[in-house]
Design an enzyme around this catalytic site. Structure first.
Site, mmCIF file in Angstrom:
data_model
loop_
_atom_site.group_PDB
_atom_site.id
_atom_site.type_symbol
_atom_site.label_atom_id
_atom_site.label_comp_id
_atom_site.label_asym_id
_atom_site.label_seq_id
_atom_site.Cartn_x
_atom_site.Cartn_y
_atom_site.Cartn_z
ATOM 1 N N GLY A 246 0.761 -1.237 0.000
ATOM 2 C CA GLY A 246 0.000 0.000 0.000
ATOM 3 C C GLY A 246 0.790 1.284 0.000
ATOM 4 O O GLY A 246 0.204 2.364 -0.126
ATOM 5 N N CYS A 354 -14.713 4.808 -27.334
ATOM 6 C CA CYS A 354 -16.013 5.484 -27.381
ATOM 7 C C CYS A 354 -16.680 5.517 -26.018
ATOM 8 O O CYS A 354 -17.655 4.797 -25.759
ATOM 9 C CB CYS A 354 -16.895 4.797 -28.417
ATOM 10 S SG CYS A 354 -16.099 4.847 -30.020
HETATM 11 C C1 LIG Z 1 -3.171 -5.024 -3.917
HETATM 12 C C2 LIG Z 1 -2.668 -5.646 -2.694
HETATM 13 C C3 LIG Z 1 -1.379 -5.359 -2.241
HETATM 14 C C4 LIG Z 1 -0.483 -4.356 -2.912
HETATM 15 O O1 LIG Z 1 -0.938 -3.055 -2.805
HETATM 16 P P1 LIG Z 1 -0.040 -1.850 -3.356
HETATM 17 O O2 LIG Z 1 -0.831 -0.664 -3.040
HETATM 18 O O3 LIG Z 1 0.109 -2.061 -4.813
HETATM 19 O O4 LIG Z 1 1.255 -1.905 -2.643
HETATM 20 C C5 LIG Z 1 -0.926 -6.032 -1.132
HETATM 21 N N1 LIG Z 1 -1.689 -6.934 -0.482
HETATM 22 C C6 LIG Z 1 -2.936 -7.220 -0.883
HETATM 23 C C7 LIG Z 1 -3.721 -8.217 -0.144
HETATM 24 C C8 LIG Z 1 -3.470 -6.594 -1.992
HETATM 25 O O5 LIG Z 1 -4.708 -6.868 -2.390
#
Ligand SMILES: *Cc1c(COP(=O)(O)O)cnc(C)c1O
Length: 426
Positions: A246, A354
């Protein structure tokens, strides 16, 4: 642009215009056509190195959340650097295998794992299932028992923390579909510990994406560590604590915390509770690849209007879905910098699809000309992996650059590939 170019220093202006490492993007576009994704291998390795530095001297495992960019050669870069993978489908498991990843370092997240996906992942010997609901625990137990195996599990906790990001990419709030509510977690662990087909190995959370502040992380970690202590007090041992992904990147002028600095703070909290014997795991996606890629596109037409001027380019929402999906911002820059005296006009940069939602950038001042090439920056994450064939558009080619060497890692999708598997009804 009066802030740094996203992707710098791997993407930078040089003599031949915008460059990636030692190569000219215009030359790559000339050779391979547009729209074209271009990735910097050094940028991926550099982003990973920040996490590795943050974990130096600790028992830790980085699992690249491959949904951000699951192209095989990208996975190979991370597999060779010792990464594991966070997968969310049986298809992603097959990609890890094809890229030479280590199955023991695979963790399987996602709220809707099917029995078939569970069986494949158990047979492959993955490291952990990140379980996201109480019914999933029962199904996984039954599948494992039927195979005479014990599934390694971690329960994904929903810590109810606001990551202060776009609502579509918040995942750790009470109203989100992900994880098991914080209050239910302890009871769920106690129940899981009684099931013969499961082996408890860890705990995890993932609170959202494109997080640019450290406070939500620190809050979520406190809540997680409270739980770890409560769970272990009941005699259930946890081998790892997985803190999800994240971490945000710079798309415009954001200044997200650096991975190593953030980890120094998180590790302090872990040590303060004497929990350092646990293996630490993280699941970064965007922050490993987002600013390691750009999408090169060519201006097709300029269309002045009464309310808006449109700059119509050959890339579209099927190539770059983030603006249409979450009003996301990507910097858009010319490959050849325009002179200070050039007349800049404010355009909406749009694709040929479109749909009025098919825009790539709004209100951008450009000295655009038909035939000119632009780079859509920060296109390494959630672009190609989300690309579609809408409007029967083939997906773009991808090139991976390493120094002054370029490799086509995905060929441009051909028309016959677009019809593959289809037939007329009679
Ligand atoms: C998408 C996701 C991540 C990665 O998130 P980023 O924002 O791309 O770092 C990590 N763990 C889980 C469970 C996810 O769904």
């Amino acid at each position: 642009m009066n802030h740094t170019l996203p992707g710098a220093p791997y993407f930078h202006y040089g003599d031949p215009g915008l460059m990636v490492e030692g190569l000219s993007l215009a030359a790559l576009a000339q050779e391979h056509g547009t729209p074209l994704y271009v990735y910097s291998k050094a940028a991926m390795q550099g982003a990973l190195a920040a996490y590795q530095a943050g974990f130096a001297g600790r028992k830790a495992q980085i699992c690249y959340a491959m949904k951000a960019n699951s192209s095989l050669a990208v996975l190979q870069v991370f597999a060779r650097a010792g990464c594991g993978f966070d997968i969310v489908s049986g298809g992603e498991l097959a990609r890890v295998r094809a890229a030479g990843g280590d199955m023991q370092k695979v963790i399987f997240s996602g709220v809707g794992k099917t029995r078939l996906e569970m069986r494949d992942a158990l047979a492959a010997g993955i490291g952990c299932f990140n379980v996201e609901s109480e019914p999933e625990i029962e199904v996984l137990n039954a599948v494992a028992v039927s195979m005479g195996l014990r599934a390694p599990i971690s329960i994904r906790v929903n810590p109810n923390v606001d990551p202060k990001t776009h609502p579509y990419i918040s995942t750790g709030l009470k109203g989100n579909k992900f994880g098991i509510a914080h209050e239910r977690t302890l009871a769920t662990y106690q129940h899981a510990a009684t099931l013969p087909g499961l082996r408890i190995v860890g705990i995890d959370c993932h609170i959202g994406s494109q997080i640019t502040e450290e406070a939500p992380y620190l809050d979520a970690l406190d809540r997680m560590l409270d739980l770890v202590q409560a769970i272990e007090a009941t005699g259930i041992a946890l081998e790892h604590i997985d803190f999800g992904g994240g971490l945000g990147i710079q798309y415009y002028d954001e200044v997200p915390p650096a991975a190593d600095a953030l980890w120094a703070k998180l590790l302090q909290k872990i040590d303060a509770r004497s929990l350092e014997k646990h293996t630490l795991m993280i699941e970064p996606g965007r922050s490993l690849v987002g600013n390691a890629g750009v999408c090169i596109t060519e201006v097709l037409y300029l269309k002045p209007g009464e309310q808006k001027n449109f700059c119509i380019v050959d890339a579209a929402m099927n190539d770059l879905p983030r603006p249409a999906m979450y009003q996301a911002y990507h910097a858009i820059v010319p490959l050849q910098p325009s002179t200070a005296s050039a007349v800049h006009t404010v355009y909406d940069v749009v694709g040929p699809v479109c749909e009025s939602g098919d825009w790539i950038g709004r209100d951008r001042a450009l000295a655009a000309q038909p035939g000119q090439q632009l780079a859509v920056m920060s296109a390494g994450a959630y672009c190609m992996s989300m690309a579609s064939n809408y409007n029967t558009r083939g997906r773009a080619a991808e090139v991976l650059v390493d120094g002054d060497k370029a490799t086509v890692i995905r060929a441009r999708e051909s028309l016959s590939e677009l019809f593959r598997g289809e037939c007329l009804a009679d």
